[in-house]
Design a protein around this motif. Structure first.
Motif: not given
Length: 237
Positions: A22, A60-61, A20
């Motif tokens: 960035p 985001d994942e 997760r």
């Protein structure tokens, strides 16, 4: 990033991992140009290396279905690196370089020519050090996280810690003007001590030699710390 390094908290269970943060997500999208269904090289911090299939990639994942992660990381170098604390930007690069080369024990040392302000740098915060170590591991496809500690007093280090470090290890002080060239093809454990920009002062060299270290050099050229440390490790091992 030649390896996607998974932290223990990234593992959901034996067959599923979730990423997760960035930086790794950005790298998957922009560098790997990864797509669902791709099989990538993964490793678990302080664990094994293997492969995993990308099953989800969103903003985001990223999720991976894990295969067996049982390939061991590459062997570590038999060296404890004692590095006079360099300038913050050089410290960041040096940590990444030596980690990629297989160094697993690093001591950052204060010497006379180390600016005291360097010890206040954000680069010495544990999270920043960890970040640079991880970048080095990812580059080299390694999973074994190095140990980093600090010694803010030169004299206490030489008198109290160095004798223990030298037990069963060969001590090498890399400094211009030393009598012996850097050895090659070393197989025995060693402690490698490298000074700051400008080198150790004569008093420091004398104390290190008195403690049982050997003085070595890389020739007549004066190198930046980040260059010298890589050259020394490559020549020694």
């Amino acid at each position: 990033m030649n390896l996607i390094l998974l932290a223990p908290e990234d593992i959901r269970h034996d067959r599923l991992a979730s990423v997760r943060d960035p930086r790794r997500l950005r790298h998957l999208r922009e560098v790997h140009r990864a797509r669902v269904g791709d099989v990538l090289t993964l490793g678990v911090q302080d664990g094994g290396i293997g492969r995993g299939e990308l099953t989800l990639l969103s903003d985001d994942e990223a999720r991976f279905a894990l295969e067996t992660l049982d390939t061991p990381p590459p062997p570590a170098l038999p060296v404890h690196l004692v590095l006079a604390l360099p300038r913050p930007r050089m410290l960041a690069r040096s940590l990444e370089h030596v980690t990629a080369m297989g160094v697993k024990r690093i001591t950052l040392l204060h010497t006379r020519r180390v600016e005291k302000s360097y010890w206040q740098s954000p680069e010495l915060e544990p999270a920043k050090i960890h970040e640079h170590l991880v970048l080095g591991l990812e580059q080299a496809r390694d999973t074994a996280l190095p140990e980093v500690d600090v010694a803010k007093g030169f004299r206490p280090f030489v008198e109290e810690r160095l004798p223990q470090l030298l037990e069963g290890r060969r001590g090498l002080v890399a400094h211009p003007g030393m009598p012996s060239p850097c050895p090659t093809g070393l197989s025995e454990p060693c402690v490698l001590l490298i000074g700051p920009e400008g080198g150790f002062i004569p008093y420091e060299v004398e104390r290190l030699l008195e403690a049982g270290c050997e003085g070595i050099h890389l020739g007549p050229r004066i190198l930046r710390v980040e260059t010298a440390v890589v050259a020394l490790l490559a020549r020694l091992f």
